[in-house]
Write an enzyme that holds these catalytic residues in place. Structure first.
Site, PDB file in Angstrom:
ATOM      1  N   GLY A 118      26.127 -56.203 116.180  1.00 20.29           N
ATOM      2  CA  GLY A 118      25.978 -57.618 115.860  1.00 20.29           C
ATOM      3  C   GLY A 118      26.719 -58.012 114.601  1.00 20.29           C
TER       4      GLY A 118
ATOM      5  N   ASN B 119      38.447 -55.469 107.702  1.00 18.91           N
ATOM      6  CA  ASN B 119      38.223 -56.024 109.021  1.00 18.91           C
ATOM      7  C   ASN B 119      37.411 -57.297 108.854  1.00 18.91           C
ATOM      8  OD1 ASN B 119      36.455 -56.169 111.655  1.00 18.91           O
ATOM      9  ND2 ASN B 119      38.136 -54.788 112.167  1.00 18.91           N
TER      10      ASN B 119
ATOM     11  N   ASN C 163      39.626 -59.258 113.483  1.00 16.50           N
ATOM     12  CA  ASN C 163      38.953 -58.834 114.708  1.00 16.50           C
ATOM     13  C   ASN C 163      38.740 -60.039 115.620  1.00 16.50           C
ATOM     14  OD1 ASN C 163      37.341 -57.805 116.685  1.00 16.50           O
ATOM     15  ND2 ASN C 163      35.613 -57.318 115.346  1.00 16.50           N
TER      16      ASN C 163
ATOM     17  N   CYS D 148      35.556 -59.256 119.225  1.00 21.05           N
ATOM     18  CA  CYS D 148      34.160 -58.865 119.241  1.00 21.05           C
ATOM     19  C   CYS D 148      33.459 -59.462 120.436  1.00 21.05           C
ATOM     20  CB  CYS D 148      33.451 -59.307 117.992  1.00 21.05           C
ATOM     21  SG  CYS D 148      31.757 -58.732 118.070  1.00 21.05           S
TER      22      CYS D 148
ATOM     23  N   ASN E  22      39.868 -52.285 120.491  1.00 22.81           N
ATOM     24  CA  ASN E  22      38.443 -52.404 120.213  1.00 22.81           C
ATOM     25  C   ASN E  22      37.676 -51.860 121.422  1.00 22.81           C
ATOM     26  OD1 ASN E  22      35.931 -53.305 119.102  1.00 22.81           O
ATOM     27  ND2 ASN E  22      37.064 -54.856 117.985  1.00 22.81           N
ATOM     28  N   THR E  23      36.375 -51.986 121.387  1.00 21.35           N
ATOM     29  CA  THR E  23      35.549 -51.427 122.460  1.00 21.35           C
ATOM     30  C   THR E  23      35.676 -52.231 123.766  1.00 21.35           C
ATOM     31  OG1 THR E  23      33.721 -52.751 121.629  1.00 21.35           O
ATOM     32  CG2 THR E  23      33.860 -50.494 120.852  1.00 21.35           C
TER      33      THR E  23
ATOM     34  N   GLY F 277      37.135 -43.495 114.909  1.00 20.98           N
ATOM     35  CA  GLY F 277      35.906 -44.279 114.893  1.00 20.98           C
ATOM     36  C   GLY F 277      34.666 -43.452 115.177  1.00 20.98           C
TER      37      GLY F 277
HETATM   38  C1  LIG Z   1      29.003 -48.656 115.863  1.00 21.38           C
HETATM   39  C2  LIG Z   1      30.350 -49.316 115.921  1.00 21.38           C
HETATM   40  C3  LIG Z   1      30.605 -50.467 115.182  1.00 21.38           C
HETATM   41  C4  LIG Z   1      31.834 -51.102 115.221  1.00 21.38           C
HETATM   42  N1  LIG Z   1      32.060 -52.205 114.467  1.00 21.38           N
HETATM   43  C5  LIG Z   1      33.289 -52.812 114.475  1.00 21.38           C
HETATM   44  C6  LIG Z   1      33.593 -53.933 113.656  1.00 21.38           C
HETATM   45  O1  LIG Z   1      32.766 -54.389 112.864  1.00 21.38           O
HETATM   46  N2  LIG Z   1      34.826 -54.501 113.744  1.00 21.38           N
HETATM   47  C7  LIG Z   1      35.778 -54.008 114.591  1.00 21.38           C
HETATM   48  O2  LIG Z   1      36.877 -54.536 114.638  1.00 21.38           O
HETATM   49  N3  LIG Z   1      35.542 -52.922 115.362  1.00 21.38           N
HETATM   50  C8  LIG Z   1      34.320 -52.305 115.330  1.00 21.38           C
HETATM   51  N4  LIG Z   1      34.096 -51.198 116.108  1.00 21.38           N
HETATM   52  C9  LIG Z   1      35.159 -50.700 116.971  1.00 21.38           C
HETATM   53  C10 LIG Z   1      35.892 -49.508 116.355  1.00 21.38           C
HETATM   54  O3  LIG Z   1      36.489 -49.868 115.146  1.00 21.38           O
HETATM   55  C11 LIG Z   1      36.959 -48.971 117.315  1.00 21.38           C
HETATM   56  O4  LIG Z   1      37.906 -49.968 117.583  1.00 21.38           O
HETATM   57  C12 LIG Z   1      36.384 -48.504 118.630  1.00 21.38           C
HETATM   58  O5  LIG Z   1      35.114 -47.921 118.445  1.00 21.38           O
HETATM   59  C13 LIG Z   1      37.274 -47.497 119.350  1.00 21.38           C
HETATM   60  O6  LIG Z   1      37.489 -46.349 118.597  1.00 21.38           O
HETATM   61  P1  LIG Z   1      36.602 -44.998 118.744  1.00 21.38           P
HETATM   62  O7  LIG Z   1      36.526 -44.687 120.185  1.00 21.38           O
HETATM   63  O8  LIG Z   1      37.312 -43.978 117.920  1.00 21.38           O
HETATM   64  O9  LIG Z   1      35.258 -45.342 118.184  1.00 21.38           O
HETATM   65  C14 LIG Z   1      32.848 -50.574 116.047  1.00 21.38           C
HETATM   66  C15 LIG Z   1      32.596 -49.411 116.799  1.00 21.38           C
HETATM   67  C16 LIG Z   1      31.372 -48.779 116.748  1.00 21.38           C
HETATM   68  C17 LIG Z   1      31.152 -47.551 117.573  1.00 21.38           C
END
Ligand SMILES: Cc1cc2nc3c(=O)[nH]c(=O)nc-3n(C[C@H](O)[C@H](O)[C@H](O)COP(=O)(O)O)c2cc1C
Ligand SMILES: Cc1cc2nc3c(=O)[nH]c(=O)nc-3n(C[C@H](O)[C@H](O)[C@H](O)COP(=O)(O)OP(=O)(O)OC[C@H]3O[C@@H](n4cnc5c(N)ncnc54)[C@H](O)[C@@H]3O)c2cc1C
Ligand SMILES: Cc1cc2nc3c(=O)[nH]c(=O)nc-3n(C[C@H](O)[C@H](O)[C@H](O)COP(=O)(O)OP(=O)(O)OC[C@H]3O[C@@H](n4cnc5c(N)ncnc54)[C@H](O)[C@@H]3O)c2cc1C
Ligand SMILES: Cc1cc2nc3c(=O)[nH]c(=O)nc-3n(C[C@H](O)[C@H](O)[C@H](O)COP(=O)(O)O)c2cc1C
Ligand code: FES
Ligand code: FES
Lengths: 341, 265, 341, 265
Positions: free
Chosen positions: A85, A112, A142, A145, A207-208, A281
C-alpha cells in the site's frame, strides 16, 4: 554487432565492474530495489552498505501514507505477492530523516516516488528536487503501482498519459527521472518510447505483475486488497523479455533491469538482455546480504566467462544461429527400428 | 509398452570423475526387453521449482524390476539426483524411444562413446555379449582425462576391444576419439569389412562422428540429446532437425537414435 | 452471496463433481490443456483416458504446419517456456485421423484452433464444423499465440479486432466457440467483454505469458524464436487474478481456468475465483497421470471441506473481512521494552 | 544486535504429537541474551520455490552458540524442516523483535500457551527460574489433546504451577485454556493480587485471551504471528493493526509482543 563470446577466463582483478547508466557512473551494476530495502539503515547490521552501488528507496509520496490492511504478503511458487500500500514517511520526512544517512554511506540514491494523482506526482518531484546535491542521484518515478486508486492504471498503461506525466515531472526537477514501468501492458515498448520522448533519463523494468492467491479453506484472497504484485524468480522470464524488447527497440535508452534476480547469473542475463544496471528486490528478504552475494557471483562469473567490462555485454545477446536448410528431397533414412516394441 | 511407475533407490555408486550409477528397484517387468538407447524419464520429489522429469538412458534392467542409470551432476536436476539416498523414490516413465539396431546382423558395430553417452553403448555391448555377438563389437571411448572413462572393466570382462582417447593423453590416444575411429574406418575400407557406427555422447562429438561417417560413407547411428519436457511425444519440445519429407522429427518418439545422414546439422 | 464455508467434512461419495460449462455438462471439472495432451492417444498407455472430463487438442490450423526451429523449450523457476510453433496435422487430418479415437473414448473434445490470418480462422472454424455430431463439443479459439506473425498480436490484444474475429467464427459454425485469451494485455476484462458480445460461449483463461531466458555462456536466447510462452506454477497467481477479474465483471460468462494447476487445491482456487472448469497443462509432462491426480485430490479436498457440489463454490471467494475501525485517539500502549537491546 | 550467520543442525528431537525440537550449533555469542519472545528467521537450502525464510521463536540459546527452536510440520517450509538431518545447515538472522517483559517486577506472570506458541513462554520460565523468580510464574497450557502438550516435564522440574486444558478432556480441564485462566484471573481480583498475562499460540486463542483481559481489565502481552517476508522491518509485510497514533505497527520490529489493548482486533 557485439563481440563473440571469449573463451579464456580472466583473473578476477582484471574484471572491471564499473558501469554507466545514462549520465551516472556506478562502481558496479548491483542496486537494491524499491520496497525491498526500506531506507537502507536496517541492512547496516548485516552488511557493509557501502559495497552496494546504490539503492532505490521505498516509494515516497508528497505526504506520509499508512499502508494497506493485512494480510499484505503471501508466498507463491518461486514468488511472492505483496500489497503493502505504498506506506512511506512522505517526502519531507524522507529528506530530513532518511537521506542524510544514505548520502553519508556514499550510495547512489534513487528516490522511488509517486503521487496519488497527476498533481501529486509533480509536487513530489518538486519536493524531492531539494535533495539535489544532498545525495539524491535519480528520481525513479513509479507509474506502475497496482494499488493506487483513480488514475493509477492509466499512468502506467496508456502511453499518452505516461508521456504527459513524465514531461510534467521532468519539468519540475533538474534531477534525472527514470520511469519505472509496469509489466501489466500489451506493449511495453510503446510505454518506454512515450516516456523516453518526454525526457526520461531511462526506464526501470519491471515492477510486479498483478496477481492473486486464494485460501480455499477460508474462501478468501490471501491478500487483503484481493490483488497484489507478484515478484521473485517466477517473473524473471517476463522481465527479461521486456528488457530485451525495450533495448532492441530503443538501444540508446538506459535500462535498469529487475525481477527475480537471485544470483550473479540472473544479473548477467539481464545485462545481456540490455540492462545497464540491475536491482535486487525480493531476494533481500531471504537473506539480508543477498545483494552483495549477487555482486560477488557476478564478479566471479564475468571472470570465468572472460568478460572484462560490463559495457561489452550490455544487450549482447544474439539470435540463435539459423539451422542448416531443409532438404525435403533427401530420402528419409530408416528408423532405428530395433527400439520400437 | 511404456508405463508409469514408482522406483526406489537401492544404491548410489560413485564411479569417480563425478559419475554415479543409481540403481533402483521397481515393479517386475516394467523395463523388460528394453533396447539399448531407450530411455526413462525420471522425476524425484522436486516440488514446484523443477517441473519436468529428466531423460536417462537405461544402463541395465533386470526382469525383477531392478534397473540402473548412470549420470553426473550437470544442472539442477542431476545435482539433486547424485545426492539421493537409498530409499528415496522417483517417478519413472518408460521405456521410451527407439534404440540402436541390434548387433550381429553382419556388420561390425563400432561403439563411439563420450561422457554420459556411455550407458546405451554399454547396454548394447552387454546385450551383444549375452547373445553371443561380443566379437562383432568394438568400443571407442573418449574423454577429457582418465576420470572421464568409467566402467571400462566391464568391457574388458566381456572381451570387447576398446580404444580410448583422452584430450590430455592420460589414457589411450591424445585428442578426440574420432582420431582412432577414422583409422579404424579407413582400415575397414581397405579390408572391405562391413562396419557401422553407433554413437552417443556430447553433441560436438556426435557432430564430428557424423562428419566422419558422411565423409567415409559409413552408416552411423547417433543417439541424440534434446531438451525434453514429456519424453513421450506430446509436448513437441524435443524436435530434431532432419532432411526428408518433414523438417523435424522427435527425439523422444522417433529417436533418440537417428541415422546420421538424416540429421540436419 | 455465496454460502459461507461449511465446517463439516463430507464422505467422498456425497461429493458431486458434475459441473456445467455454458451448455455443456461435464462429469467433473478437470480437462487437459491444449498443446499439453497432443491428441490424447499417447496418454492411453498411462491412464484411463475416459476418466478425464475432456481435453483441448493441440491447436489446429486449416493446413498442417511444421513447428519452429529448436530449442523449443526450456525450464525456468517453477515454470517453462515453449515456442513449439503451433505444429499440427491440419483440420482435415485431424477430423480424419484423430477425432474418431477421441470421440470413441467419450471425452468432451475441445478443438483448439487458429488461423494464420483473419480468413484462416474463419476457414478453420468452418472446416471443423464438420466434426459436429462426430465428437467435437467446443471450438476453443486461440487468439493468444505469441508465435504467429502478422496480425496475431492484434487478435489477442485489441478488443475490437477480437470482437470482429469472434463474430465471424461464430457465424461460420454452429459449435460453441470458447475464446482463449492471452494474459499479455493491460485489460483482460475488456477482451472478455468484446468476445462475449460477439457471441463467444465462454472464455479460456489463460494462455502463456510471453517470456525469455538467456544462456549467458553462449550469449543466446534459450528458445530459438527468442521469446516463447511461460507456463506452469510460476504463472498461477496471474491466471487466478485474471479469472477473478473476468468473473467479477461478467458473472454470466463461463470461464475455463488454467495456468499452473498441479494439485487439486490449485484447481479449487481457480473454481473459487470463478472458473466453471479447469484445464491441466504443463503438469502432464511431469507425470502422464497428472490430470487424474488433480481430479482425485480435488475430490478428496471437496469432501474434507464439506463442498457438496462444484456449482456452490464457483466464484465463491469473498473479500477479506474489514478490520476493526482504527481509533487514533486511543493512547498507544507501552512497547514490550524488554526485548529491545 | 541481530546478525546473519549459518547454523548446523545438531539434533532433531521428536516430542510426539508431530512436534520436534531442532537444535543447532552456530558461532558463539550470536544469540546471547536473547529475550523470550524474540525470534530468528531460518531458511534452508530451499532453492527457488520457497523464497522467504520462516520465523521461529527461540526455545533456548547458549553462549557457545547452540540454540533450539520447536515446531510442527505445518506448510511447505516446516514440512522440510522437520525432515532435516543432523549436519544440514540453515541461514539464520536474529535475534529479532521485542520480547516479553521480564519476570519478577512485582506481578505474577500467567503464561498462556497453545501449540507452537509454547517456546517463548518456555524460555520465559527458564529465564525466570535462573533468576530465582520461578515462583512468580504460572503456566496455562491448552491443546486439542494429550499429544498437543509437550515439554511439561521441564515446568515440573522447575517447580512451576501448571494448569492444562484439552478440547477432548484427556488432560486437565475439558475445553479451552481460557476457562481455567478466567478462574485464576477472578481469583486474583478477589485476592487483590497483581497479575499480568503473557500469551502465545494460535490466533483464536490469542483473541480469546485478549477479550478476557479487556473484560477483566488485566494487562496482557500477546506474542503475535503474522506472515513475514524479511523479519527485520524492511518489507512492511507483517503489519499488525493497532490503535493509537498509527493504524499499523510491525510484528517483526515493534513486536511480536504487543499489549492486548493496543491490538486492533
Ligand atoms: C514488498 C515489496 C514492496 C515493493 N514496493 C515498491 C515500491 O514502493 N515502489 C516500486 O516502484 N516498486 C516496489 N516493489 C517492486 C520491486 O521494486 C521490484 O520492481 C519487483 O519486486 C521485482 O523485483 P524482484 O523480483 O527482485 O523483487 C516492491 C516489491 C516488493 C516485493
Ligand atoms: C534421450 C536422452 C538420454 C539421456 N541419458 C542420459 C544419461 O544416461 N545420463 C546422463 O547423465 N544424462 C542423460 N541425458 C541428459 C540428461 O537428461 C540431462 O543431463 C539433464 O536433462 C540435465 O538436467 P539437469 O537438471 O541436471 O540440468 P538443467 O538444470 O535442466 O540444465 C542446466 C542447463 O543446461 C541446459 N541443458 C539441460 N539439458 C541439456 C542437455 N541435454 N544438453 C545441453 N544442455 C542442456 C538447460 O537448458 C539448462 O539451462 C539424456 C538426455 C536425453 C534426451
Ligand atoms: C514471530 C513468529 C514466531 C514464530 N515462532 C514459531 C515457532 O516457534 N514454532 C513454529 O512452529 N512456528 C512459529 N511461527 C510460525 C511459523 O513461522 C509458521 O508456521 C511458518 O511460517 C509456516 O511456514 P510453512 O512454510 O510451514 O507454511 P507455509 O507453506 O508458508 O504456509 C502454509 C499456508 O499457511 C499460511 N500461513 C503461513 N504462516 C502462517 C501463520 N503463521 N499463521 C497462519 N497462516 C499461516 C500461508 O499463507 C500458507 O498459505 C512463528 C511465526 C512468527 C511470526
Ligand atoms: C508445450 C506447450 C504447448 C502449448 N500449445 C498450445 C496450443 O497449441 N494452443 C493453445 O491455445 N495453448 C497452448 N499452450 C498453452 C496451454 O494450453 C495453457 O494455456 C498454458 O500452458 C497454461 O497452463 P499450464 O500452466 O497448466 O501449462 C501450450 C502450452 C505448452 C506448455
Ligand atoms: S519430449 Fe515431449 S515430445 Fe519429445
Ligand atoms: S517481516 Fe518484513 S517488515 Fe516485518
Amino acid at each position: 554487432m557485439s563481440a563473440p563470446p571469449r573463451t579464456a577466463a580472466l583473473p578476477r582483478e582484471r574484471v572491471d565492474l564499473r558501469c554507466g547508466f545514462g549520465p551516472l557512473t556506478l562502481p558496479h551494476p548491483i542496486l537494491a530495489a524499491s520496497g525491498c530495502f526500506a531506507y537502507g539503515q536496517q541492512f547496516a547490521d548485516f552488511m557493509d552498505l557501502r559495497r552496494l552501488a546504490g539503492l532505490s528507496t521505498k516509494g515516497i509520496s508528497p505526504k506520509p501514507r499508512f499502508g494497506n490492511p493485512l494480510p499484505r504478503i503471501c508466498e507463491t511458487a518461486s514468488g511472492m505477492i505483496n500489497s503493502i500500500g505504498l506506506e512511506n514517511v512522505g517526502a519531507e520526512a524522507f529528506l530530513r530523516d532518511k537521506l542524510p544517512y544514505l548520502s553519508a554511506a556514499g550510495l547512489s540514491v534513487w528516490v522511488n516516488f509517486f503521487g496519488e494523482d497527476f498533481d501529486g506526482y509533480v509536487e513530489c518531484a518538486r519536493l524531492l528536487d531539494a535533495g539535489r546535491g544532498h545525495g539524491i542521484d535519480v528520481l525513479e518515478m513509479n507509474i506502475s503501482c497496482p494499488n493506487i486508486k483513480k488514475g493509477g492504471i492509466e499512468f502506467g498503461t496508456v502511453p499518452e498519459v505516461a508521456h504527459r506525466l513524465t514531461k510534467a515531472c521532468v519539468a519540475a526537477t533538474s534531477l534525472p527521472i527514470v520511469v519505472k514501468l509496469t509489466p501489466n501492458v500489451s506493449d511495453v515498448v510503446a510505454m518506454a518510447q512515450a516516456v523516453a520522448e518526454a525526457g526520461a533519463a531511462g526506464v526501470s523494468l519491471i515492477n510486479t505483475i498483478t496477481a492473486m492467491a486464494i485460501d480455499v479453506r477460508t474462501r478468501r484472497p490471501r491478500i487483503a486488497t484481493t490483488y497484489g504484485g507478484l515478484s521473485g524468480p517466477a517473473i524473471k522470464p517476463v522481465a527479461l523479455r521486456m528488457v530485451h524488447q525495450v533495448h532492441r527497440a530503443l538501444p540508446q535508452l538506459p535500462i535498469c533491469g529487475m525481477g527475480g534476480i537471485l544470483s550473479g547469473e540472473d544479473a548477467l542475463e539481464f545485462i545481456m538482455a540490455g540492462a545497464s544496471c540491475v536491482q535486487v528486490g525480493t531476494a533481500n528478504f531471504a537473506r539480508p546480504d543477498a545483494s552483495l552475494r549477487v555482486l560477488d557471483e557476478l564478479h566471479a562469473l564475468m571472470a570465468e566467462l572472460g568478460i572484462a567490462t560490463v559495457a561489452e555485454v550490455v544487450g549482447c545477446v544474439q539470435p540463435i544461429e539459423p539451422e542448416t536448410p531443409w532438404n525435403p528431397a533427401a530420402a528419409s533414412a530408416p528408423d532405428a527400428e530395433a527400439g520400437k516394441r | 509398452m511404456p508405463t508409469q511407475f514408482e522406483a526406489q533407490l537401492v544404491a548410489n555408486r560413485t564411479l569417480g570423475g563425478g559419475y554415479v550409477v543409481l540403481e533402483f528397484s521397481a515393479p517386475a517387468g516394467r523395463l523388460d526387453g528394453v533396447v539399448p538407447g531407450q530411455f526413462v524419464m525420471l522425476r524425484g520429489a522436486w516440488g514446484r521449482e523443477l517441473l519436468n522429469p529428466r531423460a536417462f538412458s537405461v544402463l541395465w534392467s533386470e526382469p525383477d524390476g531392478r534397473f540402473a542409470v548412470m549420470l553426473k551432476a550437470y544442472g539442477r536436476g542431476t545435482t539433486r539426483m547424485v545426492a539421493m539416498q537409498p530409499g528415496d523414490s522417483m517417478t519413472v516413465t518408460g521405456p521410451l524411444g527407439r534404440g540402436f539396431p541390434p548387433p550381429g546382423q553382419g556388420s561390425v558395430q563400432l561403439l563411439v562413446a563420450g561422457g554420459v553417452g556411455l550407458p546405451p553403448l554399454h547396454l548394447q555391448a552387454r546385450v551383444a555379449v549375452q547373445a553371443g555377438h561380443g566379437r562383432a563389437l568394438e568400443l571407442f571411448y573418449g574423454g577429457r582425462n582418465r576420470d572421464d572413462l568409467v566402467l571400462l572393466d566391464d568391457f574388458e570382462r566381456w572381451g570387447i576391444a576398446v580404444q580410448c582417447a583422452t584430450e590430455d593423453g592420460s589414457v589411450g590416444a591424445r585428442g578426440f576419439v574420432t582420431v582412432p575411429l577414422r583409422e579404424r574406418l579407413l582400415q575397414a575400407r581397405r579390408d572391405g569389412a562391413r562396419v557401422e557406427v553407433l554413437s552417443c555422447g556430447p553433441t560436438p562429438m556426435l557432430r564430428a562422428v557424423r562428419a566422419l561417417a558422411l565423409e567415409l560413407d559409413v552408416t552411423a547411428w547417433l543417439c541424440l540429446e534434446e531438451e525434453m519436457a514429456c519424453g513421450f511425444g506430446v509436448c513437441l519440445g524435443c524436435a530434431v532437425p532432419v532432411h526428408g519429407e518433414r523438417p523435424y522429427r522427435y527425439c523422444c518418439t522417433d529417436g533418440p537414435v537417428f541415422e546420421a545422414r538424416q540429421v540436419r546439422w
